[in-house]
Scaffold this active site. Structure first.
Site, PDB file in Angstrom:
ATOM      1  N   GLY A  16       1.093  -1.364   4.345  1.00  0.00           N
ATOM      2  CA  GLY A  16       1.520  -0.054   3.879  1.00  0.00           C
ATOM      3  C   GLY A  16       2.324   0.747   4.871  1.00  0.00           C
ATOM      4  N   HIS A  17       1.651   1.234   5.910  1.00  0.00           N
ATOM      5  CA  HIS A  17       2.237   2.238   6.792  1.00  0.00           C
ATOM      6  C   HIS A  17       3.608   1.834   7.336  1.00  0.00           C
ATOM      7  CE1 HIS A  17       2.322   4.428  10.793  1.00  0.00           C
ATOM      8  NE2 HIS A  17       2.350   5.386   9.902  1.00  0.00           N
ATOM      9  N   GLU A  48     -11.225  -9.267   3.154  1.00  0.00           N
ATOM     10  CA  GLU A  48      -9.948  -8.916   3.763  1.00  0.00           C
ATOM     11  C   GLU A  48     -10.207  -8.743   5.244  1.00  0.00           C
ATOM     12  OE1 GLU A  48      -7.355  -6.162   1.801  1.00  0.00           O
ATOM     13  OE2 GLU A  48      -6.490  -5.487   3.703  1.00  0.00           O
ATOM     14  N   HIS A  64       0.957   6.251   1.859  1.00  0.00           N
ATOM     15  CA  HIS A  64       1.671   7.218   2.693  1.00  0.00           C
ATOM     16  C   HIS A  64       2.873   7.849   2.014  1.00  0.00           C
ATOM     17  CE1 HIS A  64      -1.312   6.808   5.572  1.00  0.00           C
ATOM     18  NE2 HIS A  64      -1.085   5.528   5.788  1.00  0.00           N
ATOM     19  N   ARG A  89       3.648  18.780   1.808  1.00  0.00           N
ATOM     20  CA  ARG A  89       4.292  19.994   1.323  1.00  0.00           C
ATOM     21  C   ARG A  89       3.657  20.509   0.032  1.00  0.00           C
ATOM     22  NH1 ARG A  89       9.562  20.990   3.311  1.00  0.00           N
ATOM     23  NH2 ARG A  89       9.691  22.557   1.698  1.00  0.00           N
ATOM     24  N   ASN A  99       0.857  -1.187   0.000  1.00  0.00           N
ATOM     25  CA  ASN A  99       0.000   0.000   0.000  1.00  0.00           C
ATOM     26  C   ASN A  99       0.900   1.246   0.000  1.00  0.00           C
ATOM     27  OD1 ASN A  99      -1.405   2.272   1.097  1.00  0.00           O
ATOM     28  ND2 ASN A  99      -3.062   0.918   1.710  1.00  0.00           N
ATOM     29  N   GLU A 106      -8.700   0.587  -3.062  1.00  0.00           N
ATOM     30  CA  GLU A 106      -9.535   0.652  -1.849  1.00  0.00           C
ATOM     31  C   GLU A 106     -10.405   1.879  -1.945  1.00  0.00           C
ATOM     32  OE1 GLU A 106      -7.360   0.879   1.743  1.00  0.00           O
ATOM     33  OE2 GLU A 106      -6.359  -1.018   1.419  1.00  0.00           O
ATOM     34  N   HIS A 133      -3.732  -4.516   7.739  1.00  0.00           N
ATOM     35  CA  HIS A 133      -3.842  -3.320   8.579  1.00  0.00           C
ATOM     36  C   HIS A 133      -2.927  -3.447   9.784  1.00  0.00           C
ATOM     37  CE1 HIS A 133      -5.275   0.402  10.259  1.00  0.00           C
ATOM     38  NE2 HIS A 133      -5.861   0.636   9.105  1.00  0.00           N
ATOM     39  N   GLY A 134      -1.971  -2.543   9.833  1.00  0.00           N
ATOM     40  CA  GLY A 134      -1.086  -2.438  10.988  1.00  0.00           C
ATOM     41  C   GLY A 134       0.005  -3.489  11.056  1.00  0.00           C
ATOM     42  N   THR A 181      -8.313   3.698   8.414  1.00  0.00           N
ATOM     43  CA  THR A 181      -9.543   2.903   8.389  1.00  0.00           C
ATOM     44  C   THR A 181      -9.696   2.202   9.731  1.00  0.00           C
ATOM     45  OG1 THR A 181      -8.988   2.534   6.090  1.00  0.00           O
ATOM     46  CG2 THR A 181     -10.819   1.270   6.965  1.00  0.00           C
ATOM     47  N   ARG A 226      -7.006  12.875   0.809  1.00  0.00           N
ATOM     48  CA  ARG A 226      -5.930  13.359   1.693  1.00  0.00           C
ATOM     49  C   ARG A 226      -4.566  12.796   1.300  1.00  0.00           C
ATOM     50  NH1 ARG A 226      -7.407  10.217   7.255  1.00  0.00           N
ATOM     51  NH2 ARG A 226      -9.384  11.258   6.900  1.00  0.00           N
ATOM     52  N   HIS A 227      -4.549  11.636   0.636  1.00  0.00           N
ATOM     53  CA  HIS A 227      -3.244  11.152   0.141  1.00  0.00           C
ATOM     54  C   HIS A 227      -3.313  10.864  -1.357  1.00  0.00           C
ATOM     55  CE1 HIS A 227      -5.188   7.430   1.468  1.00  0.00           C
ATOM     56  NE2 HIS A 227      -4.862   7.600   2.734  1.00  0.00           N
ATOM     57  N   ARG A 237      -9.373   8.179  -1.077  1.00  0.00           N
ATOM     58  CA  ARG A 237     -10.332   8.615  -0.052  1.00  0.00           C
ATOM     59  C   ARG A 237     -11.197   9.734  -0.590  1.00  0.00           C
ATOM     60  NH1 ARG A 237      -8.901   6.781   5.460  1.00  0.00           N
ATOM     61  NH2 ARG A 237     -10.637   8.062   6.080  1.00  0.00           N
ATOM     62  N   HIS A 278      -5.618   3.653  -1.665  1.00  0.00           N
ATOM     63  CA  HIS A 278      -6.941   4.024  -1.146  1.00  0.00           C
ATOM     64  C   HIS A 278      -7.259   5.439  -1.622  1.00  0.00           C
ATOM     65  CE1 HIS A 278      -9.625   4.416   2.733  1.00  0.00           C
ATOM     66  NE2 HIS A 278     -10.273   4.736   1.635  1.00  0.00           N
TER      67      HIS A 278
HETATM   68  N1  PXP Z   1      -5.979  -3.114   4.056  1.00  0.00           N
HETATM   69  C1  PXP Z   1      -6.926  -2.147   4.110  1.00  0.00           C
HETATM   70  C2  PXP Z   1      -8.299  -2.497   3.668  1.00  0.00           C
HETATM   71  C3  PXP Z   1      -6.610  -0.843   4.527  1.00  0.00           C
HETATM   72  O1  PXP Z   1      -7.566   0.100   4.579  1.00  0.00           O
HETATM   73  C4  PXP Z   1      -5.274  -0.547   4.856  1.00  0.00           C
HETATM   74  C5  PXP Z   1      -4.900   0.860   5.247  1.00  0.00           C
HETATM   75  O2  PXP Z   1      -5.151   1.712   4.185  1.00  0.00           O
HETATM   76  C6  PXP Z   1      -4.329  -1.572   4.782  1.00  0.00           C
HETATM   77  C7  PXP Z   1      -4.702  -2.852   4.401  1.00  0.00           C
HETATM   78  C8  PXP Z   1      -2.890  -1.339   5.105  1.00  0.00           C
HETATM   79  O3  PXP Z   1      -2.761  -0.983   6.433  1.00  0.00           O
HETATM   80  P1  PXP Z   1      -1.375  -0.427   6.952  1.00  0.00           P
HETATM   81  O4  PXP Z   1      -1.099   0.826   6.171  1.00  0.00           O
HETATM   82  O5  PXP Z   1      -1.607  -0.183   8.396  1.00  0.00           O
HETATM   83  O6  PXP Z   1      -0.348  -1.483   6.678  1.00  0.00           O
END
Ligand code: PXP
Length: 249
Positions: free
Chosen positions: A221-222, A156, A15, A23, A12, A75, A199-200, A106, A54-55, A50, A48
């Site tokens: 992603g993050h 997912e 970010h 900036r 992902n 997404e 996620h996370g 999310t 925002r990104h 949104r 994603h």
């Molecule tokens: N899967 C979904 C559906 C998400 O919304 C996100 C965050 O955008 C991720 C995976 C990835 O999460 P993370 O950025 O925390 O790794």
């Protein structure tokens, strides 16, 4: 059903766009990041779009569709605006997520069970257009069963609660959440749904989820974009790949 073979890694790149937008500059470019991720072994790219942009921007989606060789997983919220965008681009996959303007990320899964009729109608044209529709849900029986009933191809499973509990050192609760994820992965697979998770996830938390034989794809992603500051994006992804492969064997 699942045979426990190759586990795909979707990277992902949201970010990268967050940093760019901080900036208002043209860099860092999320499309460049996506191409680097491809080279480093990503099996897919997730972005994603949104509602508040925002990104990721609309132009980023145009650029990703034009540049990527690996599949794009778009997404988005289940809104008319996003449906029209997805139907215009026809990405490989569309992942429906809940979206609140005030949230930082999310926060929970989509409440499919509450919104079953509307979502069944919402996803039908996306399926007809050839997109694999995925629904981002908590590890909850009612949500898994509703996702199957509306005709989604994929669920997912939201790993955010598991990762937060790990980070907070609440290991008994973390293990209970992992158990829910394990049970729901098996249940969804039994209903004929393809199972993804995300996620996370970090190097520390990815292993137990990657080890579920029914899980076919992780979206991360993050953490990876953060690690890229220290290791570079390619090496950060390669290390994640190794963590996944080790857990899988
Ligand atoms: N899967 C979904 C559906 C998400 O919304 C996100 C965050 O955008 C991720 C995976 C990835 O999460 P993370 O950025 O925390 O790794």
């Amino acid at each position: 059903m699942a045979d426990g073979t190759h586990l795909r890694l979707g990277v992902n790149i949201d970010h990268v766009a967050t940093v760019r937008n901080a900036r208002g500059s043209a860099y860092p470019d999320p499309i460049r990041a996506a191409l680097l991720a491809e080279e480093a072994g990503a099996d897919g790219i997730t972005a994603h779009l949104r509602e508040d942009r925002r990104h990721i921007s609309d132009a980023d989606i145009d650029g990703l569709m034009a540049a990527l060789r690996v599949p794009l997983n778009l997404e988005m919220a289940a809104t008319d605006e996003m449906q029209a965008i997805a139907l215009r681009h026809r990405p490989h996959a569309v992942c429906l997520v809940p979206e609140k303007r005030e949230e930082r990320t999310t926060e929970g899964g989509l409440d499919v069970a509450q919104d079953e009729n509307r979502l069944a109608h919402f996803i039908a044209p996306l399926r007809d257009a050839g997109c694999r529709v995925s629904i981002f849900i908590a590890a909850d029986l009612a949500q898994v069963e509703a996702a199957a009933r509306i005709g989604a191809a994929v669920v997912e499973l939201h790993t955010g609660a598991y990762c937060d509990l790990h980070a907070e050192g609440r290991f008994d609760e973390r293990d209970a959440e992992l158990e829910r994820l394990r049970a729901m992965a098996a249940h969804a697979d039994g209903l004929g749904l393809e199972v993804h998770a995300g996620h996370g996830l970090t190097y520390d938390t990815v292993g137990p989820v990657a080890a579920f034989p029914q899980v076919r794809e992780l979206n991360i992603g993050h953490f990876l974009i953060g690690e890229a500051i220290f290791l570079g994006l390619g090496p950060a992804i390669e290390r994640m790949r190794r963590c996944m492969d080790e857990a899988r064997t």
